[in-house]
Each structure stands twice: as C-alpha cells, then as structure tokens.
Design a protein around this motif. Structure first.
Motif, PDB file in Angstrom:
ATOM      1  N   TRP A 108       0.867  -1.181   0.000  1.00  0.00           N
ATOM      2  CA  TRP A 108       0.000   0.000   0.000  1.00  0.00           C
ATOM      3  C   TRP A 108       0.898   1.223   0.000  1.00  0.00           C
ATOM      4  N   LEU A 109       0.863   1.976  -1.085  1.00  0.00           N
ATOM      5  CA  LEU A 109       1.735   3.132  -1.254  1.00  0.00           C
ATOM      6  C   LEU A 109       0.920   4.413  -1.092  1.00  0.00           C
ATOM      7  N   TYR A 110       1.256   5.195  -0.062  1.00  0.00           N
ATOM      8  CA  TYR A 110       0.589   6.463   0.213  1.00  0.00           C
ATOM      9  C   TYR A 110       1.454   7.614  -0.305  1.00  0.00           C
ATOM     10  N   GLU A 111       0.886   8.796  -0.350  1.00  0.00           N
ATOM     11  CA  GLU A 111       1.547  10.042  -0.756  1.00  0.00           C
ATOM     12  C   GLU A 111       1.613  10.168  -2.277  1.00  0.00           C
ATOM     13  N   SER A 112       1.061  11.244  -2.783  1.00  0.00           N
ATOM     14  CA  SER A 112       0.978  11.452  -4.231  1.00  0.00           C
ATOM     15  C   SER A 112       2.360  11.457  -4.899  1.00  0.00           C
ATOM     16  N   LYS A 113       3.342  12.100  -4.287  1.00  0.00           N
ATOM     17  CA  LYS A 113       4.682  12.152  -4.891  1.00  0.00           C
ATOM     18  C   LYS A 113       5.285  10.759  -5.013  1.00  0.00           C
ATOM     19  N   ALA A 114       5.124   9.945  -3.991  1.00  0.00           N
ATOM     20  CA  ALA A 114       5.658   8.583  -4.019  1.00  0.00           C
ATOM     21  C   ALA A 114       4.941   7.739  -5.076  1.00  0.00           C
ATOM     22  N   ILE A 115       3.635   7.904  -5.187  1.00  0.00           N
ATOM     23  CA  ILE A 115       2.855   7.153  -6.173  1.00  0.00           C
ATOM     24  C   ILE A 115       3.265   7.556  -7.584  1.00  0.00           C
ATOM     25  N   ILE A 116       3.369   8.857  -7.834  1.00  0.00           N
ATOM     26  CA  ILE A 116       3.748   9.347  -9.161  1.00  0.00           C
ATOM     27  C   ILE A 116       5.155   8.884  -9.522  1.00  0.00           C
ATOM     28  N   SER A 117       6.064   8.936  -8.571  1.00  0.00           N
ATOM     29  CA  SER A 117       7.432   8.468  -8.793  1.00  0.00           C
ATOM     30  C   SER A 117       7.436   6.977  -9.155  1.00  0.00           C
ATOM     31  N   TYR A 118       6.674   6.185  -8.431  1.00  0.00           N
ATOM     32  CA  TYR A 118       6.568   4.755  -8.706  1.00  0.00           C
ATOM     33  C   TYR A 118       6.033   4.522 -10.123  1.00  0.00           C
ATOM     34  N   LEU A 119       4.953   5.215 -10.490  1.00  0.00           N
ATOM     35  CA  LEU A 119       4.352   5.041 -11.813  1.00  0.00           C
ATOM     36  C   LEU A 119       5.314   5.475 -12.916  1.00  0.00           C
ATOM     37  N   ASP A 120       6.009   6.603 -12.710  1.00  0.00           N
ATOM     38  CA  ASP A 120       6.980   7.078 -13.697  1.00  0.00           C
ATOM     39  C   ASP A 120       8.112   6.060 -13.887  1.00  0.00           C
ATOM     40  N   GLN A 121       8.619   5.520 -12.782  1.00  0.00           N
ATOM     41  CA  GLN A 121       9.719   4.548 -12.866  1.00  0.00           C
ATOM     42  C   GLN A 121       9.267   3.259 -13.535  1.00  0.00           C
ATOM     43  N   ARG A 122       8.059   2.834 -13.236  1.00  0.00           N
ATOM     44  CA  ARG A 122       7.585   1.557 -13.759  1.00  0.00           C
ATOM     45  C   ARG A 122       7.066   1.652 -15.190  1.00  0.00           C
ATOM     46  N   PHE A 123       6.412   2.779 -15.540  1.00  0.00           N
ATOM     47  CA  PHE A 123       5.742   2.868 -16.835  1.00  0.00           C
ATOM     48  C   PHE A 123       6.185   4.035 -17.710  1.00  0.00           C
ATOM     49  N   GLY A 124       7.065   4.890 -17.209  1.00  0.00           N
ATOM     50  CA  GLY A 124       7.486   6.062 -17.963  1.00  0.00           C
ATOM     51  C   GLY A 124       8.443   5.727 -19.093  1.00  0.00           C
ATOM     52  N   VAL A 125       8.906   6.750 -19.772  1.00  0.00           N
ATOM     53  CA  VAL A 125       9.786   6.592 -20.931  1.00  0.00           C
ATOM     54  C   VAL A 125      11.052   5.821 -20.574  1.00  0.00           C
ATOM     55  N   GLN A 126      11.610   6.043 -19.396  1.00  0.00           N
ATOM     56  CA  GLN A 126      12.862   5.393 -19.001  1.00  0.00           C
ATOM     57  C   GLN A 126      12.640   4.058 -18.292  1.00  0.00           C
ATOM     58  N   SER A 127      11.423   3.536 -18.321  1.00  0.00           N
ATOM     59  CA  SER A 127      11.120   2.286 -17.611  1.00  0.00           C
ATOM     60  C   SER A 127      11.772   1.095 -18.303  1.00  0.00           C
ATOM     61  N   ASN A 128      11.642  -0.055 -17.699  1.00  0.00           N
ATOM     62  CA  ASN A 128      12.213  -1.289 -18.239  1.00  0.00           C
ATOM     63  C   ASN A 128      11.205  -2.071 -19.063  1.00  0.00           C
ATOM     64  N   LEU A 129      10.310  -1.372 -19.744  1.00  0.00           N
ATOM     65  CA  LEU A 129       9.359  -2.057 -20.600  1.00  0.00           C
ATOM     66  C   LEU A 129      10.115  -2.651 -21.788  1.00  0.00           C
ATOM     67  N   PRO A 130       9.580  -3.732 -22.367  1.00  0.00           N
ATOM     68  CA  PRO A 130      10.330  -4.480 -23.375  1.00  0.00           C
ATOM     69  C   PRO A 130      10.652  -3.733 -24.659  1.00  0.00           C
TER      70      PRO A 130
END
Length: 136
Positions: A108-130
């Motif tokens: 359970w991830l609280y705080e908007s900044k932490a959530i946005i950072s997580y989403l950016d890292q996981r799904f953003g341009v620099q993410s590890n998507l294939p």
C-alpha cells in the motif's frame, strides 16, 4: 454555522479543482499496440483509492492519464466497501493510496509524490518495458 460555511467552501474548491483538471488534462503517452497491451497487463494489479475532488488524487490521476495507464479507481469517500478495505488492509483512511499486488504480496503506497514516482519509474519513458516508448 462555521462548519457549514467551511463545507460549502471545500465543495466549491473541489468542483473548481475538477473543472481545472478537465480543461487542462495532459496528453496521453502513445505506445505501440503491443506495448500498450503489456502496460495494461502490468497495471491490472494496481488500484488507486482516492477521493474525486482531492487535489492530491487529481495529481495522481493526471499522471495516470499522461502515462496512459488503466488503473482501477476506488472511491474511498462514497463507497463504504472501498473505504473499509483501505482501512483494514492499508492500515488507514488516507488518499491517494495505490494498492500494488505482485503475486501474493500486496503493498500500500501512500503520498501522491511517491505514487507518481513509482508510476513514472515503472511505466514512464525510461522504464524497463520491453520496447521503446514514444511520447505523443
């Protein structure tokens, strides 16, 4: 009387926030059909507990739009079952809160900044998507 005035002001500000969000909505990231399918598959185990007019929740939802994520939204203010899940499983009624399920493990991830950072890292341009991601 004072609490009624505060409630009216809070409701008016909430509606203003929603309106401004609507007219300034960010452009969605574009991906190939295959890559978007991968992102949709990865994001199916994410749930955002939120209040519709909460400015911090709006901030997270705007990031979800920008990243073109299909994350389930749960209204922890008006849906008693969602509110209870947030309290019992997340530990407190505080929004925004992103429920992240990875196999049997739930975070359970609280705080908007932490959530946005997580989403950016996981799904953003620099993410590890294939495959490489292109911005619109």
């Amino acid at each position: 009387m004072k609490s009624l005035v505060l409630k009216l002001v809070r409701n008016a500000l909430g509606q203003l926030i929603i309106f401004i969000d609507f007219i300034t909505r960010p452009q969605r990231m574009t991906r190939s059909e295959h890559l978007q399918g991968e992102v949709d598959l990865q994001s199916k185990d994410l749930t955002l507990y939120q209040f519709h007019a909460c400015p911090f929740c709006v901030k997270v939802r705007r990031s979800m739009i920008r990243l073109n994520l299909n994350i389930e939204l749960r209204d922890a203010k008006n849906d008693e079952q969602s509110r209870q899940e947030l309290l019992e499983e997340g530990g407190r009624i505080k929004v925004p809160c992103l429920r992240i399920q990875e196999g049997a493990q739930v975070t359970w991830l609280y705080e908007s900044k932490a959530i946005i950072s997580y989403l950016d890292q996981r799904f953003g341009v620099q993410s590890n998507l294939p495959e490489s991601v292109e911005s619109a």
